[in-house]
Scaffold this active site. Structure first.
Site, short mmCIF file in Angstrom:
data_model
loop_
_atom_site.label_atom_id
_atom_site.label_comp_id
_atom_site.label_asym_id
_atom_site.label_seq_id
_atom_site.Cartn_x
_atom_site.Cartn_y
_atom_site.Cartn_z
N THR A 1 -35.95 27.14 -74.28
CA THR A 1 -37.20 27.20 -73.53
C THR A 1 -37.52 25.78 -73.10
O THR A 1 -37.17 24.83 -73.80
CB THR A 1 -38.36 27.74 -74.37
N GLU B 1 -37.95 33.91 -75.58
CA GLU B 1 -37.93 34.39 -76.97
C GLU B 1 -37.89 35.92 -77.07
O GLU B 1 -37.67 36.47 -78.15
CB GLU B 1 -39.18 33.89 -77.71
N TRP C 1 -64.64 31.71 -76.23
CA TRP C 1 -63.45 31.29 -75.51
C TRP C 1 -63.61 31.51 -74.01
O TRP C 1 -64.06 32.55 -73.56
CB TRP C 1 -62.23 32.10 -75.98
#
Ligand code: ADP
Length: 535
Positions: free
Chosen positions: A179, A323, A438
Site C-alpha cells: 500500500t 488489504e 465528529w
C-alpha cells in the site's frame, strides 16, 4: 472420531485458473495496445503456454518457491503472462507501482527482497537510477525492448512450455502488493493461492464484475494497483476477452472501447472523469457497446454516476483496499432496485455498496472499539472487515495471538444502512473532532466541490483552544475563476450542519496528492502545521 467428508482434494491454487482458461476458453482473445501505438493479439491458450515457458525459465535461473519476482509495468499481455508465470513456478509475484516516490521504491524492493524485475521500456530511466539501490535484483528483463535489458520474448524463447506448475499448499503465498502508505513506510500485503482463488470466483459473479465468456473487459485499473482488482485471475476463470491499453489517454481508450466493442470496464473515478471530458470536448458519446462500469478506489462523484447511468450504463461503485484483495463492497443492486426512482437510484449508487458473500463488515465506535454500532444509516464509526481474502497481518510482521479471525481495522469511517449499504464518510485519521463530536472532512469537501469555481477542496482539523479542533477548508480555484469566501460558506450552510462550517477558507495553487492520486492529508497537515485560529 468423526470422519472427514469424502470429496476430492482439489487445491485452490491459482494455476487452476489459467489451466481452465486455456482448456475451456482457449481462443478467447487478449488484445494489447502498446505505448507506441502497435497492437498484439493473443489468447488464453497462448498466455498459458508463455506463462509455462516463463516458469521454466525462472526455475532454470534458480528462483525457488516463495521468492519474489517483481514487475514495473503497465497493462499488456506480457504482464499478464508474468502474473501466471511467476506464480506458476511457486514464486510470489510482486507488482510495483511506478508512481511511488524513489525512497518508497527503494524501501519496498529491499523489503520484498525481489530477485527478478520485469519492466516496461518507459520505466528504463527509473530502473537505471534505482539499480544501485536494489542489490537483491539479479535479473532485469524488459517487456518491450532489447535494451537496456534482455527482451522478454528472447528470455523465454528457449523453453518449450511443456513443463509442470509447481505444486504446494493452497495457503502458500502467491502475490505481494504494497500500500502506498499515507503514514510511515509502505506495507506489504501477502496474498495466498486460496484467498486469490476465492476472490477470483467472487469477481465473476453478477453484482461484482459479472464476467462470463461474453464479457469484453477493458481493465483500466493498472496491474500494479491493488492486485488489479483481481481481474487477471477472475477473467481467466470466466474466459473473458481482455482489451488492454498501456496508456491511459482518453482518446486511445475510447477508440479501443468502440472498435473492440468493450462491454465492461473497471477503473478509478479520475479515469472516468477524463473520458467524460473527452466525450464532451469532442462532441461524441460513450460507445453503445459499454454496459457496465465498475469504479472505486475513491468516491465516485454523483454527477459522474448520473451521466453514466443516463447513457444506459450499469454503474457499480465499489469500495476496497489492497488489504482486502481488494473486493470489499460492490455496487450490487438491492431487491427493490426497480421500484426506485432514477434519482433514488443515483443516491444509492453514490454510496459504496454492499458486501458479496465472503466479506463481513461492521462499524465500531470511534472512541470505544468494543462497541459495535447499529446498522441504522445514521451512526458513523470505524469500519472493520473480515473474511477469507482479508489481510491477517502485514508481510514480515510478527504473528500475534489475536491473528485468527480478528477484525481488520480499515482506517475508514462510515455508516451502514439497514439494507447493508455502506456509506463512507471519512478516514479515521482525517475526521475532525470538534467539541466531542465528529465532522466528516469528506462531506465538507464533496459539498465544496459543488460550488462554481472550486476545482478541488480538502478539509483538515486545526487545533482549537476551546473546541479541540475546527475545520479549515483548503480550496484550489478553477483557472481564472473567482470564489467569494462568504458565498461559499453560505452555499455550504445549506448542505451541512451549521457547526460543521469551516472556520476559515485558505486558497492555494495546488493540493498535494499521494502516489495513487488521492489527496495527501498528511502533507496538507504538515503544510498548515503553524496555522493558528487567532492569526
Ligand atoms: P492506496 O492508498 O495505495 O491507494 P488502496 O487502493 O488500498 O491504497 O486504498 C484504499 C482506500 O481507498 C480505502 O481505505 C478508502 O479510504 C479509499 N477508497 C477505496 N474505494 C473507495 C470508494 N469507493 N469511496 C471512497 N473511498 C474509497
Amino acid at each position: 472420531m468423526m470422519q472427514l467428508g469424502a470429496m476430492q482434494d482439489w487445491k485452490l491454487r491459482v494455476t487452476h485458473l489459467i489451466d481452465h482458461a486455456a482448456r475451456e476458453h482457449a481462443t478467447r482473445e487478449i488484445v494489447s495496445r502498446w505505448a507506441d501505438g502497435s497492437e498484439s493479439r493473443t489468447n488464453w491458450a497462448a498466455i498459458r503456454h508463455d506463462a509455462m515457458r516463463m516458469a521454466q525459465k525462472l526455475r532454470r535461473i534458480g528462483i525457488a518457491p516463495g521468492e519474489r519476482v517483481a514487475t514495473l509495468a503497465m497493462n499488456h499481455h506480457r504482464h499478464l503472462v508474468t502474473w501466471y508465470g511467476a506464480v506458476g513456478v511457486g514464486a510470489v509475484l510482486h507488482t510495483i507501482n511506478p508512481r511511488l516516490f524513489e525512497d518508497q521504491l527503494d524501501y519496498i524492493v529491499n523489503h520484498a527482497e525481489d530477485r527478478v524485475l520485469l519492466f516496461d521500456k518507459a520505466f528504463a530511466p527509473l530502473v537505471e537510477r534505482m539499480k544501485p539501490r536494489w542489490p537483491s535484483i539479479e535479473t532485469y528483463i524488459c517487456f518491450d525492448s532489447n535494451e537496456p535489458a534482455e527482451h522478454f520474448e528472447e528470455w523465454i524463447a528457449g523453453e518449450d512450455g511443456l513443463g509442470e506448475w509447481a505444486d504446494g499448499d493452497e495457503r502458500d503465498p502467491c502475490m505481494l502488493c504494497y500500500t502506498s502508505g499515507t503514514t510511515g513506510n509502505p506495507k506489504g500485503v501477502l496474498y495466498e493461492h486460496r484467498s486469490t482463488v476465492l476472490h477470483a470466483m467472487t469477481g465473476m459473479i453478477p453484482g461484482v464484475f459479472g464476467m462470463d465468456a461474453r464479457t469484453v473487459m477493458m481493465p483500466i485499473v493498472p496491474m500494479f494497483h491493488a492486485a488489479a482488482w483481481g481481474l487477471p485471475w477472475s477473467g481467466a476463470a470466466a474466459g473473458a476477452r481482455f482489451v488492454y491499453s498501456a496508456v491511459n489517454d482518453p482518446a486511445v481508450l475510447s477508440e479501443l472501447i468502440e472498435r473492440e466493442r468493450v462491454n465492461t470496464s473497471a477503473g478509478v473515478p479520475t479515469v472516468w472523469l477524463s473520458l467524460l471530458q473527452h466525450y464532451d470536448k469532442t462532441g461524441t458519446d460513450i460507445p453503445a457497446s459499454l454496459k457496465t462500469v465498475v469504479c472505486g478506489g475513491s468516491a465516485m462523484p454523483r454527477a459522474m454516476i448520473e451521466r453514466l447511468m443516463k447513457s444506459g450504463i450499469r454503474v457499480a461503485h465499489a469500495w476496497g483496499m489492497t488489504e482486502t484483495s481488494p473486493i470489499g463492497t460492490t455496487g450490487a443492486e438491492t431487491w427493490n432496485w426497480d421500484n426506485l426512482s432514477f434519482d433514488e437510484q443515483i443516491s444509492v449508487k453514490a454510496m459504496q455498496g454492499r458486501v458479496p458473500f465472503g466479506v463481513e463488515v461492521r462499524c465500531v465506535d470511534l472512541g470505544d472499539p468494543e462497541q459495535v454500532l447499529p446498522r441504522d444509516g445514521i451512526t458513523a464509526g470505524a469500519l472493520q472487515v473480515r473474511g477469507p481474502w482479508i489481510i491477517k497481518r502485514y508481510f514480515k510482521a510478527e504473528a500475534d495471538a489475536t491473528d485468527p479471525n480478528q477484525w481488520f481495522d480499515t482506517g475508514d469511517v462510515g455508516v451502514i444502512h439497514p439494507d447493508g449499504t455502506l456509506q463512507l464518510t471519512d478516514r479515521t485519521k482525517d475526521v475532525i473532532k470538534s467539541g466531542g463530536e465528529w465532522i466528516s472532512s469528506v462531506e465538507l469537501e464533496n459539498a465544496a466541490i459543488g460550488f462554481p469555481g472550486v476545482a478541488e477542496a480538502a478539509a483538515i482539523g486545526i487545533a482549537h483552544p476551546r473546541w479541540d479542533e475546527r475545520p479549515l477548508l483548503i480550496v484550489v480555484k478553477k483557472t481564472d475563476a473567482e470564489v467569494c469566501e462568504d458565498a461559499l460558506r453560505a452555499f455550504l450552510g445549506e448542505r451541512v450542519a451549521k457547526w460543521w462550517l469551516p472556520d476559515a477558507v485558505a486558497f492555494v495553487d495546488q493540493i498535494p496528492h499521494t502516489a495513487t492520486g488521492k489527496i495527501s492529508k498528511k502533507d496538507l497537515r504538515e503544510q498548515f502545521r503553524d496555522y493558528r485560529w487567532d492569526a
